[in-house]
Design an enzyme around this catalytic site. Sequence first.
Site, PDB file in Angstrom:
ATOM      1  N   ASP A 302      25.548  16.884 -21.143  1.00 32.16           N
ATOM      2  CA  ASP A 302      25.182  15.504 -20.791  1.00 32.16           C
ATOM      3  C   ASP A 302      25.428  14.514 -21.923  1.00 32.16           C
ATOM      4  O   ASP A 302      25.565  13.324 -21.686  1.00 32.16           O
ATOM      5  CB  ASP A 302      23.716  15.441 -20.362  1.00 32.16           C
ATOM      6  CG  ASP A 302      23.508  16.133 -19.015  1.00 32.16           C
ATOM      7  OD1 ASP A 302      24.424  16.082 -18.186  1.00 32.16           O
ATOM      8  OD2 ASP A 302      22.441  16.720 -18.800  1.00 32.16           O
ATOM      9  N   TYR A 386      18.736  13.886 -12.807  1.00 35.10           N
ATOM     10  CA  TYR A 386      17.708  14.236 -13.788  1.00 35.10           C
ATOM     11  C   TYR A 386      17.371  13.077 -14.702  1.00 35.10           C
ATOM     12  O   TYR A 386      18.213  12.231 -14.971  1.00 35.10           O
ATOM     13  CB  TYR A 386      18.230  15.380 -14.669  1.00 35.10           C
ATOM     14  CG  TYR A 386      17.370  16.621 -14.614  1.00 35.10           C
ATOM     15  CD1 TYR A 386      17.554  17.572 -13.616  1.00 35.10           C
ATOM     16  CD2 TYR A 386      16.370  16.834 -15.548  1.00 35.10           C
ATOM     17  CE1 TYR A 386      16.766  18.709 -13.566  1.00 35.10           C
ATOM     18  CE2 TYR A 386      15.580  17.977 -15.499  1.00 35.10           C
ATOM     19  CZ  TYR A 386      15.777  18.910 -14.515  1.00 35.10           C
ATOM     20  OH  TYR A 386      15.004  20.032 -14.468  1.00 35.10           O
TER      21      TYR A 386
HETATM   22 CU   LIG Z   1      15.684  21.812 -14.868  1.00 35.07          CU
END
Ligand SMILES: [Cu+2]
Length: 640
Positions: A302, A386
């Site tokens: 990420d 997320y």
């Molecule tokens: Cu996770």
Amino acid sequence: MDIRNMTTTHPLDPLNGAELEDTVRALKSSGYLGADVRIVSVNLIEPGKQAISAYQPGHPFERKALAVLLDRRHRASFEAVVDLAGKSVISIVRLPDGVQPSIMLDEFIECEQAVRRSPVFQDALRKRGVLDADLVMVEPWSAGQYGTEPPEYSGIRRARALCFVRSEARDNGYARPLDSMVVVVDLYSMEVIRIEDYDIAPLPPEPGNWTREYIPAMRNDLKPIDILQRDGPSFTVEGNLVSWQKWKFRVGFTSREGLVLHTIAYDDDGVERPILHRASICEMVVPYGDPAEQYYRKNAFDIGEYGLGMLANSLTLGCDCLGLIYYFDFPLLDSRGEVTPLKNAVCLHEEDFGILWKHTDWRTGQSEVRRSRRLAVSFIATVGNYEYGFYWYFYQDGSIQCEIKLTGIMNTTALPPGGKSAYGVEVAPQLNAPFHQHIFAARLVPTVDGPENSVYEVNSVSVPTGPNNPHGNAFLAEETLFASERNAQRMVNSASARFWRVVNSRRKNRLGRPVGYRLVPGENCPPLVQRDSPIMRRAGFTANNLWVTPYHPRERFAAGDYPNQHPEGDGLPCWTKANRKIDDTEITLWYVFGHNHVPRPEDWPVMPVAMLGFHFRPDGFFDRNPAMDVPPPVSNTCCH
Ligand SMILES: [Cu+2]
């Protein structure tokens, strides 16, 4: 925020809006920004350690920007250096073929639009009974490099897009993974190059909505808690310099790491003692554990493949942080060279943190207790489904803590009715959340009382019963010095309560030991992928929890500068092959820590925060508890 009015007062200040604009202008006027060229990132080239320690306030200093460019038509990438005093490009280098800079935020948007427009994609949707392409969320995951790519993919900048279907415009699409297809997109031409077809699994039946309008009844028994700071906060901020209690540090921000802390020092009786020259979370990877054909490439770096600064949230008072808050704004640059301010990117505030120390003498009735106050510096990034919150805390006892908060929505796959997956947990009917890990790398440049530092490993070990230990109660804290890089590739070990001690062997405390700071691991997990797997070759930094390298300003990212589509071996595994000396010299400490996520139904639809991190605590740095001088709490406000 008027980006033109942002002033730069220190060589470590991130590039301001005007400097970003000057960089774009210099690139344009030198002819490097043709119609097909996109700007991947522009960041400050941070001056070296020596330049920073020699810097005198008010004196002129160098400003240089590193721009990463992507020429889509010629399938080439470049690194350009712009001198901001002369407003000119002073070097440009074409990166080797195959190097893919990180995926740009604009590419996310363009990729989704291109896929939705594609007739092949629309056909594939019809085959699956999905009639409205606008309701499909197309998530362009980085494609990686696994050795299984067909030859025609060679040299192409790719995304493997996973799809989810909303049932209406504001629905949570992650409740309905369209699992039977993965769309391979050429990000140079923004065209669909293949749709990988898999067994058609029906969409899971239940919605997973989480916004307030979908919550039928909220609990109603919460009374307000107000944080009052009638006299203001105890910190001061000048530009990017923060002073709080005896701490001093600078706040920085890059498009890749987001929040960076510089020149962390502690005032010890009027002497400013350096502790860390630079601290950031420099890389992370999230490998998923499902071996199925459509899933084995599912993982994301990420930081290196997307960039957390670019994905940072604008934080809002009273929600993300409580109390009296100072926000830092930073400008962001899009791929076409437009500067936009990111307001409230970094939050600075104080928190009460329970007791700091206490003792009651039951004979005399003397009792002293101190409240702990900590200073929190944080930012939050949204990466697709997320959220990652990055928090650095400073404490009155000289400790620093890094804490990462994981929340947001889990990535999901579909199960047939009655089906189960061996590689995940059913979190709602026919909705599977696969096993995965979130592995982070912190890069810490220690300057414990000076630039030359060494690292010891400390293991607590039992002494076998024998002449030296006749009653079997003995145990020792064994210290082992790391002389070179290979010695310092270590894992955490709770069986020996292992920690690492960073010392300055040239400075002794009053007890004759070198002054030091202790890196104390928190939650961690070993990588569960195979050593020889493609993902381990790409994320080689995850093979050890600790690495120590000689300090090198170009060695910044644990998986190398360009992990996107990189096949193997860059970053820490590559640099440390030289097995350089790390004893009593300038060093960089890399701490790798992971959260092993075995999902629960309680993690759905939005998971409650999970936390992990580490502490950096004084260990013989001070002569005694440095927080003895914290005054007792004022009883009329809080003590009962
Ligand atoms: Cu996770």
